[in-house]
Motif scaffolding. Structure first.
Motif, PDB file in Angstrom:
ATOM      1  N   VAL A  15       0.842  -1.191   0.000  1.00 24.74           N
ATOM      2  CA  VAL A  15       0.000   0.000   0.000  1.00 24.74           C
ATOM      3  C   VAL A  15       0.875   1.238   0.000  1.00 24.74           C
ATOM      4  O   VAL A  15       1.851   1.333   0.746  1.00 24.74           O
ATOM      5  CB  VAL A  15      -0.936   0.022   1.236  1.00 24.74           C
ATOM      6  N   ILE A  16       0.531   2.183  -0.867  1.00 22.09           N
ATOM      7  CA  ILE A  16       1.122   3.519  -0.842  1.00 22.09           C
ATOM      8  C   ILE A  16      -0.029   4.516  -0.845  1.00 22.09           C
ATOM      9  O   ILE A  16      -0.917   4.444  -1.705  1.00 22.09           O
ATOM     10  CB  ILE A  16       2.039   3.774  -2.050  1.00 22.09           C
ATOM     11  N   ASP A  17      -0.020   5.424   0.125  1.00 24.30           N
ATOM     12  CA  ASP A  17      -1.134   6.357   0.322  1.00 24.30           C
ATOM     13  C   ASP A  17      -2.419   5.546   0.497  1.00 24.30           C
ATOM     14  O   ASP A  17      -2.521   4.745   1.402  1.00 24.30           O
ATOM     15  CB  ASP A  17      -1.218   7.365  -0.823  1.00 24.30           C
ATOM     16  N   ASP A  18      -3.384   5.709  -0.409  1.00 20.42           N
ATOM     17  CA  ASP A  18      -4.637   4.955  -0.297  1.00 20.42           C
ATOM     18  C   ASP A  18      -4.791   3.945  -1.431  1.00 20.42           C
ATOM     19  O   ASP A  18      -5.899   3.502  -1.742  1.00 20.42           O
ATOM     20  CB  ASP A  18      -5.838   5.904  -0.282  1.00 20.42           C
ATOM     21  N   LYS A  19      -3.670   3.548  -2.024  1.00 21.21           N
ATOM     22  CA  LYS A  19      -3.688   2.601  -3.145  1.00 21.21           C
ATOM     23  C   LYS A  19      -3.162   1.233  -2.699  1.00 21.21           C
ATOM     24  O   LYS A  19      -2.106   1.130  -2.076  1.00 21.21           O
ATOM     25  CB  LYS A  19      -2.805   3.099  -4.289  1.00 21.21           C
ATOM     26  N   PHE A  20      -3.911   0.197  -3.038  1.00 17.45           N
ATOM     27  CA  PHE A  20      -3.504  -1.193  -2.789  1.00 17.45           C
ATOM     28  C   PHE A  20      -2.956  -1.727  -4.107  1.00 17.45           C
ATOM     29  O   PHE A  20      -3.689  -1.878  -5.089  1.00 17.45           O
ATOM     30  CB  PHE A  20      -4.704  -2.013  -2.325  1.00 17.45           C
ATOM     31  N   ILE A  21      -1.659  -2.001  -4.140  1.00 21.67           N
ATOM     32  CA  ILE A  21      -0.999  -2.374  -5.391  1.00 21.67           C
ATOM     33  C   ILE A  21      -0.671  -3.855  -5.380  1.00 21.67           C
ATOM     34  O   ILE A  21       0.055  -4.346  -4.509  1.00 21.67           O
ATOM     35  CB  ILE A  21       0.276  -1.534  -5.587  1.00 21.67           C
ATOM     36  N   LYS A  22      -1.222  -4.577  -6.335  1.00 18.53           N
ATOM     37  CA  LYS A  22      -0.931  -6.001  -6.481  1.00 18.53           C
ATOM     38  C   LYS A  22       0.423  -6.149  -7.171  1.00 18.53           C
ATOM     39  O   LYS A  22       0.669  -5.565  -8.220  1.00 18.53           O
ATOM     40  CB  LYS A  22      -2.005  -6.689  -7.315  1.00 18.53           C
ATOM     41  N   ALA A  23       1.285  -6.925  -6.550  1.00 16.67           N
ATOM     42  CA  ALA A  23       2.638  -7.095  -7.087  1.00 16.67           C
ATOM     43  C   ALA A  23       2.630  -8.065  -8.268  1.00 16.67           C
ATOM     44  O   ALA A  23       1.762  -8.936  -8.371  1.00 16.67           O
ATOM     45  CB  ALA A  23       3.567  -7.609  -5.996  1.00 16.67           C
ATOM     46  N   ASN A  24       3.597  -7.885  -9.143  1.00 17.62           N
ATOM     47  CA  ASN A  24       3.854  -8.874 -10.198  1.00 17.62           C
ATOM     48  C   ASN A  24       4.968  -9.779  -9.698  1.00 17.62           C
ATOM     49  O   ASN A  24       6.139  -9.424  -9.758  1.00 17.62           O
ATOM     50  CB  ASN A  24       4.302  -8.183 -11.492  1.00 17.62           C
ATOM     51  N   ILE A  25       4.604 -10.942  -9.176  1.00 11.82           N
ATOM     52  CA  ILE A  25       5.582 -11.811  -8.534  1.00 11.82           C
ATOM     53  C   ILE A  25       5.870 -13.029  -9.401  1.00 11.82           C
ATOM     54  O   ILE A  25       5.300 -13.193 -10.485  1.00 11.82           O
ATOM     55  CB  ILE A  25       5.085 -12.249  -7.134  1.00 11.82           C
ATOM     56  N   LEU A  26       6.749 -13.893  -8.904  1.00  9.06           N
ATOM     57  CA  LEU A  26       7.082 -15.123  -9.621  1.00  9.06           C
ATOM     58  C   LEU A  26       5.812 -15.906  -9.931  1.00  9.06           C
ATOM     59  O   LEU A  26       4.915 -16.044  -9.087  1.00  9.06           O
ATOM     60  CB  LEU A  26       8.016 -15.983  -8.765  1.00  9.06           C
ATOM     61  N   GLU A  27       5.726 -16.464 -11.133  1.00  7.71           N
ATOM     62  CA  GLU A  27       4.515 -17.151 -11.580  1.00  7.71           C
ATOM     63  C   GLU A  27       4.106 -18.267 -10.629  1.00  7.71           C
ATOM     64  O   GLU A  27       2.909 -18.483 -10.384  1.00  7.71           O
ATOM     65  CB  GLU A  27       4.737 -17.708 -12.993  1.00  7.71           C
ATOM     66  N   ASP A  28       5.078 -18.972 -10.060  1.00  7.40           N
ATOM     67  CA  ASP A  28       4.769 -20.089  -9.157  1.00  7.40           C
ATOM     68  C   ASP A  28       4.037 -19.635  -7.899  1.00  7.40           C
ATOM     69  O   ASP A  28       3.453 -20.451  -7.191  1.00  7.40           O
ATOM     70  CB  ASP A  28       6.054 -20.810  -8.739  1.00  7.40           C
ATOM     71  N   ARG A  29       4.076 -18.334  -7.608  1.00  7.91           N
ATOM     72  CA  ARG A  29       3.453 -17.816  -6.389  1.00  7.91           C
ATOM     73  C   ARG A  29       2.175 -17.038  -6.671  1.00  7.91           C
ATOM     74  O   ARG A  29       1.642 -16.367  -5.780  1.00  7.91           O
ATOM     75  CB  ARG A  29       4.447 -16.922  -5.640  1.00  7.91           C
ATOM     76  N   SER A  30       1.658 -17.141  -7.870  1.00  9.23           N
ATOM     77  CA  SER A  30       0.553 -16.281  -8.282  1.00  9.23           C
ATOM     78  C   SER A  30      -0.749 -16.518  -7.523  1.00  9.23           C
ATOM     79  O   SER A  30      -1.619 -15.651  -7.483  1.00  9.23           O
ATOM     80  CB  SER A  30       0.309 -16.435  -9.786  1.00  9.23           C
ATOM     81  N   LYS A  31      -0.905 -17.691  -6.891  1.00 13.96           N
ATOM     82  CA  LYS A  31      -2.147 -17.965  -6.151  1.00 13.96           C
ATOM     83  C   LYS A  31      -2.253 -17.167  -4.852  1.00 13.96           C
ATOM     84  O   LYS A  31      -3.340 -17.024  -4.296  1.00 13.96           O
ATOM     85  CB  LYS A  31      -2.227 -19.456  -5.791  1.00 13.96           C
ATOM     86  N   GLU A  32      -1.131 -16.677  -4.354  1.00 11.39           N
ATOM     87  CA  GLU A  32      -1.136 -16.072  -3.020  1.00 11.39           C
ATOM     88  C   GLU A  32      -2.082 -14.882  -2.909  1.00 11.39           C
ATOM     89  O   GLU A  32      -2.739 -14.696  -1.888  1.00 11.39           O
ATOM     90  CB  GLU A  32       0.284 -15.637  -2.631  1.00 11.39           C
ATOM     91  N   ILE A  33      -2.163 -14.075  -3.953  1.00 16.88           N
ATOM     92  CA  ILE A  33      -3.014 -12.888  -3.879  1.00 16.88           C
ATOM     93  C   ILE A  33      -4.486 -13.266  -3.772  1.00 16.88           C
ATOM     94  O   ILE A  33      -5.281 -12.568  -3.139  1.00 16.88           O
ATOM     95  CB  ILE A  33      -2.755 -11.950  -5.083  1.00 16.88           C
ATOM     96  N   ASP A  34      -4.866 -14.400  -4.353  1.00 26.61           N
ATOM     97  CA  ASP A  34      -6.271 -14.821  -4.301  1.00 26.61           C
ATOM     98  C   ASP A  34      -6.721 -15.086  -2.862  1.00 26.61           C
ATOM     99  O   ASP A  34      -7.903 -14.938  -2.541  1.00 26.61           O
ATOM    100  CB  ASP A  34      -6.492 -16.087  -5.136  1.00 26.61           C
ATOM    101  N   ALA A  35      -5.795 -15.486  -2.010  1.00 30.26           N
ATOM    102  CA  ALA A  35      -6.124 -15.786  -0.621  1.00 30.26           C
ATOM    103  C   ALA A  35      -6.337 -14.523   0.216  1.00 30.26           C
ATOM    104  O   ALA A  35      -6.683 -14.610   1.399  1.00 30.26           O
ATOM    105  CB  ALA A  35      -5.029 -16.647   0.007  1.00 30.26           C
ATOM    106  N   LEU A  36      -6.186 -13.349  -0.397  1.00 32.51           N
ATOM    107  CA  LEU A  36      -6.440 -12.086   0.298  1.00 32.51           C
ATOM    108  C   LEU A  36      -7.777 -11.464  -0.105  1.00 32.51           C
ATOM    109  O   LEU A  36      -7.999 -10.279   0.106  1.00 32.51           O
ATOM    110  CB  LEU A  36      -5.318 -11.089   0.014  1.00 32.51           C
ATOM    111  N   HIS A  37      -8.666 -12.276  -0.675  1.00 31.28           N
ATOM    112  CA  HIS A  37      -9.943 -11.715  -1.127  1.00 31.28           C
ATOM    113  C   HIS A  37     -10.727 -11.105   0.034  1.00 31.28           C
ATOM    114  O   HIS A  37     -11.471 -10.140  -0.129  1.00 31.28           O
ATOM    115  CB  HIS A  37     -10.782 -12.782  -1.842  1.00 31.28           C
ATOM    116  N   ASN A  38     -10.561 -11.661   1.252  1.00 27.93           N
ATOM    117  CA  ASN A  38     -11.273 -11.131   2.419  1.00 27.93           C
ATOM    118  C   ASN A  38     -10.815  -9.717   2.762  1.00 27.93           C
ATOM    119  O   ASN A  38     -11.568  -8.948   3.362  1.00 27.93           O
ATOM    120  CB  ASN A  38     -11.066 -12.046   3.635  1.00 27.93           C
ATOM    121  N   VAL A  39      -9.604  -9.371   2.383  1.00 26.59           N
ATOM    122  CA  VAL A  39      -9.116  -8.004   2.553  1.00 26.59           C
ATOM    123  C   VAL A  39      -9.549  -7.140   1.370  1.00 26.59           C
ATOM    124  O   VAL A  39     -10.112  -6.048   1.548  1.00 26.59           O
ATOM    125  CB  VAL A  39      -7.577  -7.984   2.677  1.00 26.59           C
ATOM    126  N   MET A  40      -9.337  -7.639   0.172  1.00 26.07           N
ATOM    127  CA  MET A  40      -9.587  -6.818  -1.013  1.00 26.07           C
ATOM    128  C   MET A  40     -11.058  -6.482  -1.208  1.00 26.07           C
ATOM    129  O   MET A  40     -11.389  -5.419  -1.743  1.00 26.07           O
ATOM    130  CB  MET A  40      -9.015  -7.508  -2.254  1.00 26.07           C
TER     131      MET A  40
END
Length: 312
Positions: free
Chosen positions: A99-124
């Motif tokens: 997060v920077i200021d009031d923006k939530f920025i999804k990172a572009n991470i290693l492809e093998d780790r791409s599922k991790e962001i989906d587990a934050l749906h309760n936050v997003m």
């Protein structure tokens, strides 16, 4: 009759690394899966422990993360945890978003780790969708390389043309340029970091592996983590040499710069960081010590496992 369900929205606010923390995402280690095959290691320190048979287990790492959760509870910080993905590494919440200021920025991470962001749906789902930002595919970025600091955004990167050959190079110059477009009123200051796919003591995986700003105008820094002397000197001059705690190569290896601020006066640090913790206390900080040595075997520590949402 119509019923309305009101959901409290998360009002994001992160302008620096040290203001009073109110809400944070803390990763989890309770279903990390089996020890990875050596060829699947993401960094040289993990590879080192895979080869040595000392790769950390879920029970020990969960115990360490629970100690951090207890500190957050002590300071009345709201803690969000990712949903469990079975047999999947979800420890390093900082990598996947920031997060920077009031923006939530999804990172572009290693492809093998791409599922991790989906587990934050309760936050997003509690964040205004217009505040959720995705980077273009060619702009690689991870949160460990990004540090908002008032009018500045400090960014760790790697300038070399051989960037694609380093699995340890996680943020590229396309991302630095994109950050400047997103935040035109801030000064985006980049630092080229030393990378090694094979030697952990020669690898600054992210900016927070060799540098950390603190409250009271202080900072932790490791000179050899930076490839360009002028960039290292710029940081030292920015904070003032007398305010910088220089760590050794061995201390960088153990992740001494990767501590975490709850406020300008309170930090969470690993209990074995004797020299650092003594200095912090001498400078007037309250140091909440926790065990985190097992998690550090994956080349990350306290800042890596936390992703602040609200500071005030």
């Amino acid at each position: 009759m119509v019923f309305f369900i009101f959901t409290t929205m998360i009002e994001l606010n992160i302008t620096d690394e040290v203001s009073r923390l109110r809400a944070v995402v803390l990763g989890r280690a309770d279903s990390n899966g089996p020890v990875p095959a050596l060829e699947n290691a993401y960094d040289p320190k993990s590879a080192e422990h895979i080869k040595a048979g000392t790769y950390p287990n879920d029970i020990d790492m969960t115990r360490e993360m629970d100690a951090v959760a207890a500190v957050f509870e002590k300071y009345n910080v709201t803690v969000y945890r990712p949903d469990v993905i079975e047999d999947y590494n979800q420890i390093f919440a900082r990598d996947i978003a920031f997060v920077i200021d009031d923006k939530f920025i999804k990172a572009n991470i290693l492809e093998d780790r791409s599922k991790e962001i989906d587990a934050l749906h309760n936050v997003m789902e509690q964040i205004d969708p217009s505040k959720i930002i995705e980077f273009p595919e060619e702009a690689h970025i991870e949160g460990g390389d990004v540090m908002p600091w008032g009018d500045y955004i400090f960014v760790g990167t790697y300038y070399g043309n051989d960037y694609p050959s380093f699995i340890t190079a996680r943020t590229n110059m396309n991302a630095v340029k994109h950050l400047q477009k997103l935040f035109p009123n801030k000064k985006v200051k980049s630092f080229s970091l030393r990378k090694s796919n094979t030697i952990a003591q020669d690898n600054a995986l992210h900016l927070d592996c060799c540098f950390q700003p603190l409250g009271k105008g202080k900072a932790i820094i490791h000179k050899d983590g930076f490839l360009i002397d002028e960039e290292y000197e710029w940081l030292v001059n920015f904070f003032g040499k007398e305010n910088c705690f220089h760590i050794t190569k061995e201390e960088m290896y153990h992740m001494n710069s990767n501590i975490f601020s709850i406020s300008p006066e309170v930090v969470i640090s690993e209990k074995n960081f004797t020299r650092l913790n003594t200095w912090l206390r001498s400078e007037g900080f309250t140091v909440e010590e926790v065990p985190y040595a097992e998690i550090s075997k994956q080349e990350g520590l306290l800042r890596c496992t936390t992703m602040p949402l609200i500071r005030e």
